[in-house]
Design a protein around this motif. Structure first.
Motif, PDB file in Angstrom:
ATOM      1  N   GLY A 166       0.828  -1.205   0.000  1.00 36.71           N
ATOM      2  CA  GLY A 166       0.000   0.000   0.000  1.00 36.71           C
ATOM      3  C   GLY A 166       0.853   1.242   0.000  1.00 36.71           C
ATOM      4  N   CYS A 167       0.694   2.059   1.027  1.00 33.60           N
ATOM      5  CA  CYS A 167       1.471   3.296   1.134  1.00 33.60           C
ATOM      6  C   CYS A 167       1.814   3.549   2.599  1.00 33.60           C
ATOM      7  N   ALA A 168       2.942   4.187   2.806  1.00 35.65           N
ATOM      8  CA  ALA A 168       3.350   4.646   4.133  1.00 35.65           C
ATOM      9  C   ALA A 168       3.129   6.149   4.174  1.00 35.65           C
ATOM     10  N   VAL A 169       2.305   6.585   5.111  1.00 36.53           N
ATOM     11  CA  VAL A 169       2.043   8.009   5.305  1.00 36.53           C
ATOM     12  C   VAL A 169       2.857   8.438   6.519  1.00 36.53           C
ATOM     13  N   PHE A 170       3.791   9.349   6.296  1.00 33.12           N
ATOM     14  CA  PHE A 170       4.661   9.851   7.351  1.00 33.12           C
ATOM     15  C   PHE A 170       4.030  11.102   7.944  1.00 33.12           C
ATOM     16  N   LEU A 171       3.707  11.056   9.233  1.00 33.12           N
ATOM     17  CA  LEU A 171       3.106  12.177   9.949  1.00 33.12           C
ATOM     18  C   LEU A 171       4.071  12.664  11.011  1.00 33.12           C
ATOM     19  N   HIS A 216       0.472   2.993   7.934  1.00 41.22           N
ATOM     20  CA  HIS A 216       0.375   2.265   6.675  1.00 41.22           C
ATOM     21  C   HIS A 216      -1.085   2.257   6.225  1.00 41.22           C
ATOM     22  N   VAL A 217      -1.303   2.605   4.948  1.00 43.12           N
ATOM     23  CA  VAL A 217      -2.658   2.728   4.408  1.00 43.12           C
ATOM     24  C   VAL A 217      -2.751   1.966   3.089  1.00 43.12           C
ATOM     25  N   ASP A 218      -3.991   1.737   2.646  1.00 39.04           N
ATOM     26  CA  ASP A 218      -4.158   1.050   1.368  1.00 39.04           C
ATOM     27  C   ASP A 218      -3.777   1.983   0.223  1.00 39.04           C
ATOM     28  N   PRO A 219      -3.451   1.424  -0.948  1.00 39.04           N
ATOM     29  CA  PRO A 219      -2.943   2.263  -2.043  1.00 39.04           C
ATOM     30  C   PRO A 219      -3.933   3.307  -2.559  1.00 39.04           C
ATOM     31  N   VAL A 220      -5.222   3.013  -2.514  1.00 34.56           N
ATOM     32  CA  VAL A 220      -6.213   3.963  -3.024  1.00 34.56           C
ATOM     33  C   VAL A 220      -6.257   5.212  -2.146  1.00 34.56           C
ATOM     34  N   VAL A 221      -6.302   5.018  -0.827  1.00 33.64           N
ATOM     35  CA  VAL A 221      -6.334   6.168   0.077  1.00 33.64           C
ATOM     36  C   VAL A 221      -4.978   6.868   0.088  1.00 33.64           C
ATOM     37  N   GLY A 222      -3.898   6.096  -0.053  1.00 35.40           N
ATOM     38  CA  GLY A 222      -2.575   6.707  -0.167  1.00 35.40           C
ATOM     39  C   GLY A 222      -2.507   7.652  -1.352  1.00 35.40           C
ATOM     40  N   ALA A 223      -3.063   7.214  -2.472  1.00 32.47           N
ATOM     41  CA  ALA A 223      -3.092   8.071  -3.665  1.00 32.47           C
ATOM     42  C   ALA A 223      -3.974   9.300  -3.434  1.00 32.47           C
ATOM     43  N   ALA A 224      -5.073   9.127  -2.698  1.00 31.48           N
ATOM     44  CA  ALA A 224      -5.952  10.266  -2.401  1.00 31.48           C
ATOM     45  C   ALA A 224      -5.231  11.287  -1.519  1.00 31.48           C
ATOM     46  N   ASP A 242      -8.636   7.788   5.904  1.00 35.10           N
ATOM     47  CA  ASP A 242      -9.783   8.501   5.330  1.00 35.10           C
ATOM     48  C   ASP A 242      -9.918   9.892   5.932  1.00 35.10           C
ATOM     49  N   ALA A 243      -9.751   9.980   7.246  1.00 32.55           N
ATOM     50  CA  ALA A 243      -9.875  11.277   7.917  1.00 32.55           C
ATOM     51  C   ALA A 243      -8.819  12.256   7.399  1.00 32.55           C
ATOM     52  N   ILE A 244      -7.601  11.780   7.209  1.00 36.16           N
ATOM     53  CA  ILE A 244      -6.523  12.636   6.699  1.00 36.16           C
ATOM     54  C   ILE A 244      -6.834  13.092   5.277  1.00 36.16           C
ATOM     55  N   GLU A 269       5.502  17.508  -3.503  1.00 32.65           N
ATOM     56  CA  GLU A 269       5.492  16.284  -4.307  1.00 32.65           C
ATOM     57  C   GLU A 269       5.756  15.091  -3.411  1.00 32.65           C
ATOM     58  N   ILE A 270       5.280  13.948  -3.833  1.00 30.86           N
ATOM     59  CA  ILE A 270       5.493  12.730  -3.072  1.00 30.86           C
ATOM     60  C   ILE A 270       6.277  11.773  -3.959  1.00 30.86           C
ATOM     61  N   GLY A 271       7.044  10.903  -3.305  1.00 31.71           N
ATOM     62  CA  GLY A 271       7.968  10.042  -4.009  1.00 31.71           C
ATOM     63  C   GLY A 271       7.361   8.985  -4.884  1.00 31.71           C
ATOM     64  N   GLY A 272       7.263   9.215  -6.175  1.00 35.72           N
ATOM     65  CA  GLY A 272       6.917   8.204  -7.152  1.00 35.72           C
ATOM     66  C   GLY A 272       5.507   7.685  -7.091  1.00 35.72           C
ATOM     67  N   LEU A 273       4.583   8.347  -6.443  1.00 38.69           N
ATOM     68  CA  LEU A 273       3.227   7.839  -6.320  1.00 38.69           C
ATOM     69  C   LEU A 273       2.312   8.609  -7.249  1.00 38.69           C
ATOM     70  N   ASP A 274       1.606   7.880  -8.081  1.00 34.66           N
ATOM     71  CA  ASP A 274       0.647   8.505  -8.976  1.00 34.66           C
ATOM     72  C   ASP A 274      -0.598   8.864  -8.169  1.00 34.66           C
ATOM     73  N   ALA A 275      -0.869  10.138  -8.062  1.00 36.28           N
ATOM     74  CA  ALA A 275      -1.960  10.612  -7.197  1.00 36.28           C
ATOM     75  C   ALA A 275      -3.310  10.493  -7.844  1.00 36.28           C
ATOM     76  N   GLU A 276      -3.427   9.984  -9.005  1.00 36.58           N
ATOM     77  CA  GLU A 276      -4.724   9.871  -9.674  1.00 36.58           C
ATOM     78  C   GLU A 276      -5.303   8.516  -9.503  1.00 36.58           C
TER      79      GLU A 276
END
Length: 169
Positions: free
Chosen positions: A23-28, A38-46, A115-117, A162-169
């Motif tokens: 998925g994705c690692a969200v650094f807070l 750690h979040v799923d890839p769809v929410v990570g992209a969002a 989701d909240a983020i 920008e975020i590292g290599g993640l397609d935000a769409e």
């Protein structure tokens, strides 16, 4: 440090979103400490899309939630990551509504932090972590710095969202 109700909270921001094998690692964090959710890839992209200001071709779920809130006179006041149990983070999404018919009403909802983020970033609402969760979270500041050294995430001083290599769409 500020307070949310009767609990002390620490203001944080999303430092980076990095794709992982699952998925994705969200650094807070803040300037002193960073931890990861750690979040799923769809929410990570969002989240990445909201950070980078990348508009979606069509409204995504988190955009829809924000639009619904605004349509009913509501807004996101803040997000509070309020617990961590059995390797799972928990959060509260604090919403408010005020109009000419009704006095100000505040609603607090249980939500996945991811989701909240994603919703809060689109609404430009602040993010907080309860002090006890903050104190118990592993500090991964060095890992984030290593990723920046490798060019996988921008350095904060670069002033980029920008975020590292993640397609935000």
């Amino acid at each position: 440090m500020t307070s949310s109700g009767d609990k002390a909270v620490v203001p944080v921001e999303v430092k980076a979103v990095v794709p992982t094998s699952g998925g994705c690692a969200v650094f807070l964090g803040d300037d002193e400490k960073v931890f990861v959710i750690h979040v799923d890839p769809v929410v990570g992209a969002a989240i990445a899309g909201a950070l980078g200001g990348v508009p979606a071709i069509r409204p995504q779920t988190h955009d829809l939630i924000g639009a619904l809130l605004l349509a009913f006179g509501g807004k996101v006041e803040r997000v509070v990551v309020n617990d961590f149990k059995n390797d799972v983070f928990y959060a509260r999404l604090i919403l408010s509504e005020e109009n000419e018919v009704q006095e100000r009403k505040v609603v607090e909802l249980d939500a996945r932090p991811s989701d909240a983020i994603a919703v809060a970033l689109r609404q430009k609402a602040p993010l907080f972590v309860v002090q006890s969760v903050w104190d118990g979270a592993e500090d991964v500041t060095e890992l984030l710095e290593k990723l920046a050294d490798q060019g996988l995430v921008p350095r904060p001083e670069d002033g980029e969202n920008e975020i590292g290599g993640l397609d935000a769409e």
